[in-house]
Design a protein around this motif. Sequence first.
Motif, PDB file in Angstrom:
ATOM      1  N   PHE A 190      10.423  78.148  27.357  1.00 23.12           N
ATOM      2  CA  PHE A 190      11.667  78.796  28.040  1.00 23.12           C
ATOM      3  C   PHE A 190      12.426  78.719  27.028  1.00 23.12           C
ATOM      4  O   PHE A 190      12.728  78.001  26.068  1.00 23.12           O
ATOM      5  N   SER A 191      12.921  79.965  26.515  1.00 24.13           N
ATOM      6  CA  SER A 191      13.849  80.112  25.504  1.00 24.13           C
ATOM      7  C   SER A 191      13.238  79.622  24.051  1.00 24.13           C
ATOM      8  O   SER A 191      14.071  78.852  23.444  1.00 24.13           O
ATOM      9  N   GLY A 192      11.963  79.589  23.848  1.00 28.96           N
ATOM     10  CA  GLY A 192      11.172  79.295  22.819  1.00 28.96           C
ATOM     11  C   GLY A 192      10.697  77.600  22.768  1.00 28.96           C
ATOM     12  O   GLY A 192      10.124  77.252  21.814  1.00 28.96           O
ATOM     13  N   GLU A 193      11.512  77.099  23.775  1.00 27.64           N
ATOM     14  CA  GLU A 193      11.037  75.778  23.851  1.00 27.64           C
ATOM     15  C   GLU A 193       9.984  75.359  24.883  1.00 27.64           C
ATOM     16  O   GLU A 193       9.730  76.075  25.942  1.00 27.64           O
ATOM     17  N   LYS A 194       8.907  74.547  24.540  1.00 28.04           N
ATOM     18  CA  LYS A 194       7.977  74.353  25.400  1.00 28.04           C
ATOM     19  C   LYS A 194       8.398  73.514  26.663  1.00 28.04           C
ATOM     20  O   LYS A 194       8.694  72.383  26.266  1.00 28.04           O
ATOM     21  N   ILE A 195       8.047  73.946  27.708  1.00 29.99           N
ATOM     22  CA  ILE A 195       8.426  73.233  28.680  1.00 29.99           C
ATOM     23  C   ILE A 195       7.179  72.986  29.599  1.00 29.99           C
ATOM     24  O   ILE A 195       7.300  72.347  30.707  1.00 29.99           O
ATOM     25  N   SER A 196       5.868  73.092  29.222  1.00 32.75           N
ATOM     26  CA  SER A 196       4.817  72.753  30.104  1.00 32.75           C
ATOM     27  C   SER A 196       4.894  71.305  30.034  1.00 32.75           C
ATOM     28  O   SER A 196       5.117  70.552  29.138  1.00 32.75           O
ATOM     29  N   GLY A 197       4.380  70.669  31.073  1.00 32.27           N
ATOM     30  CA  GLY A 197       4.443  69.362  31.558  1.00 32.27           C
ATOM     31  C   GLY A 197       5.594  68.750  31.920  1.00 32.27           C
ATOM     32  O   GLY A 197       5.628  67.427  32.204  1.00 32.27           O
ATOM     33  N   LEU A 198       6.808  69.164  31.757  1.00 32.06           N
ATOM     34  CA  LEU A 198       8.075  68.537  31.957  1.00 32.06           C
ATOM     35  C   LEU A 198       8.162  68.427  33.495  1.00 32.06           C
ATOM     36  O   LEU A 198       7.633  69.316  34.413  1.00 32.06           O
ATOM     37  N   ASP A 199       8.791  67.531  33.946  1.00 28.66           N
ATOM     38  CA  ASP A 199       9.013  67.013  35.381  1.00 28.66           C
ATOM     39  C   ASP A 199       9.991  68.167  35.914  1.00 28.66           C
ATOM     40  O   ASP A 199      10.731  69.000  35.293  1.00 28.66           O
TER      41      ASP A 199
END
Length: 240
Positions: A61-70
């Motif tokens: 999201f917007s270049g930031e990895k968000i996989s696995g976040l709550d």
Amino acid sequence: MALLDIRNLSAAYGDVPVLFDVSLHVDEGEVVSLIGSNGAGKTTLLRAVSGLISSQGELFFSGEKISGLDSHRIVEKGIAHVPEGRQLFSGMTVAENLRLGLPRSITKTESLRRMESIYELFPRLKQRLGQIAGTLSGGEQQMVAIGRGLALQPRLLILDEPSLGLSPVMVQSIFETVKKLRDSGMTLLLVEQNVTESLKCSSRAYVMDAGHITIGGAANDLLHDPKVRAAFLGGNFVEI
Ligand SMILES: Nc1ncnc2c1ncn2[C@@H]1O[C@H](COP(=O)(O)OP(=O)(O)O)[C@@H](O)[C@H]1O
Ligand SMILES: [Mg+2]
């Protein structure tokens, strides 16, 4: 850089795989539609993006990895997910439901400003602030659900079947809302059974079939694609 970039996403319920190597992206300021027959895996994909179910693959999201976040961390990043079936607190008032979407970190002045902008979009909610959400019409409940998502002032708004079960007049009103949000610069990922209407207000679209993305392209091209037309004409879904 895409605002939302989904790369090779797979997901399962227990041992049953539902999504297979799904890749798609949504650029800032776009409305992207995801269409497909019942059970294709659209809701599952949206839930994976919002961190409501676990998945394999990568989400940026917007270049930031968000996989696995709550899921609450993903909300903090600016992704508001208006779920299928609205999922309001039916015993609470309209105002209480809307306020649940406000981040805790913002000032009272900012909260009031955001509530006012929701009433501007949905004037009829202002007259119903004290009404118990469960007693609203389906269309009004959908307005509350979208309003609650907008209270986050999200960078990406995900709408899962916002017009499902609504009267034709309310369906039109939901699509008018989508267009207003689009014209205000909001980025949207939209899942809809009203394929024609949905494609008309989108820049791009993807077709999902049995957990795979089978077609992707400009919404206008899909609108005139004989395969898409044959499969989705009149809202009756058949296999592509
Ligand atoms: N909570 C769940 N547990 C087990 N299977 C599920 C669950 N939710 C959905 N499924 C199954 O996953 C598949 C995809 O469902 P879903 O993502 O809801 O599809 P769509 O939103 O495209 O209609 C379907 O076969 C459905 O039966
Ligand atoms: Mg669904």
